[in-house]
Design an enzyme around this catalytic site. Structure first.
Site, PDB file in Angstrom:
ATOM      1  N   THR A  48       0.831  -1.210   0.000  1.00 42.43           N
ATOM      2  CA  THR A  48       0.000   0.000   0.000  1.00 42.43           C
ATOM      3  C   THR A  48       0.861   1.253   0.000  1.00 42.43           C
ATOM      4  O   THR A  48       0.557   2.227  -0.691  1.00 42.43           O
ATOM      5  CB  THR A  48      -0.959   0.003   1.208  1.00 42.43           C
ATOM      6  OG1 THR A  48      -1.772  -1.169   1.149  1.00 42.43           O
ATOM      7  CG2 THR A  48      -1.851   1.232   1.209  1.00 42.43           C
ATOM      8  N   CYS A  49       1.952   1.225   0.735  1.00 40.19           N
ATOM      9  CA  CYS A  49       2.844   2.380   0.820  1.00 40.19           C
ATOM     10  C   CYS A  49       3.472   2.695  -0.533  1.00 40.19           C
ATOM     11  O   CYS A  49       3.544   3.849  -0.952  1.00 40.19           O
ATOM     12  CB  CYS A  49       3.934   2.130   1.858  1.00 40.19           C
ATOM     13  SG  CYS A  49       3.288   1.690   3.481  1.00 40.19           S
ATOM     14  N   THR A  50       3.923   1.673  -1.221  1.00 36.71           N
ATOM     15  CA  THR A  50       4.644   1.834  -2.477  1.00 36.71           C
ATOM     16  C   THR A  50       3.723   2.032  -3.671  1.00 36.71           C
ATOM     17  O   THR A  50       4.028   2.808  -4.570  1.00 36.71           O
ATOM     18  CB  THR A  50       5.559   0.618  -2.722  1.00 36.71           C
ATOM     19  OG1 THR A  50       6.467   0.529  -1.623  1.00 36.71           O
ATOM     20  CG2 THR A  50       6.351   0.756  -4.010  1.00 36.71           C
TER      21      THR A  50
END
Length: 161
Positions: A48-50
């Site tokens: 999700t972060c990337t």
């Protein structure tokens, strides 16, 4: 206690990879006399972060800065080597600050730490974004689930600036 709108950020030191190697950045250097967008992720290189959170800030960097914001920073409870590799791999190196809160001290002082041990990550940061003016929190957006990047995403932040 969790930091709130109107609170001053606690003093902290971060590490950041630059083209010249690692540097230490203090909260005073980053926030004093400036308007800064800070967003935090549970982990560099995590899906999700990337794939969802970071890209919005990189894609909207110029628009955010054109609205009077002086700087943008992403923070994670990772070491500076990991944050530097993430910055390089995503094309973000030199565009926004990739801050390593290596021991989680800043994250814990904000009250925004999360125990993600069940997922194999240990103690990390909750996913959030905030607009900070001269070291004072002007808006704060904390995600209910670490797998979501909606209220803390770049589109939501653009509406708050």
């Amino acid at each position: 206690m969790t930091i709130a709108i109107g609170d001053k950020l606690p003093t902290a030191k971060f590490k950041e990879k630059t083209a010249d190697g690692p540097v230490e950045i203090t909260t005073e250097q980053l926030f004093d006399g400036k308007k800064v967008v800070l967003f935090a992720v549970p982990g560099a290189f995590t899906p999700t972060c990337t794939l969802n959170h970071l890209p919005g800030y990189l894609e909207n960097r110029d628009t955010i800065l054109s609205k009077g914001v002086d700087d943008i920073a992403v923070l994670s409870v990772n070491d500076w080597h990991v944050m530097g590799a993430w910055a390089t791999q995503t094309g973000g190196l030199g565009k926004i600050h990739f801050l390593a809160d290596w021991d989680g001290a800043f994250t814990k002082a904000l009250g925004l730490d999360a125990d993600l041990s069940a997922g194999g990550l240990g103690v990390r940061s909750k996913r959030y974004s905030m607009l900070v003016e001269n070291g004072v929190v002007k808006s704060l957006n904390v995600e209910e689930s670490p797998g979501q990047a909606t209220v803390s995403g770049a589109a939501a932040m653009l509406e708050q600036i």
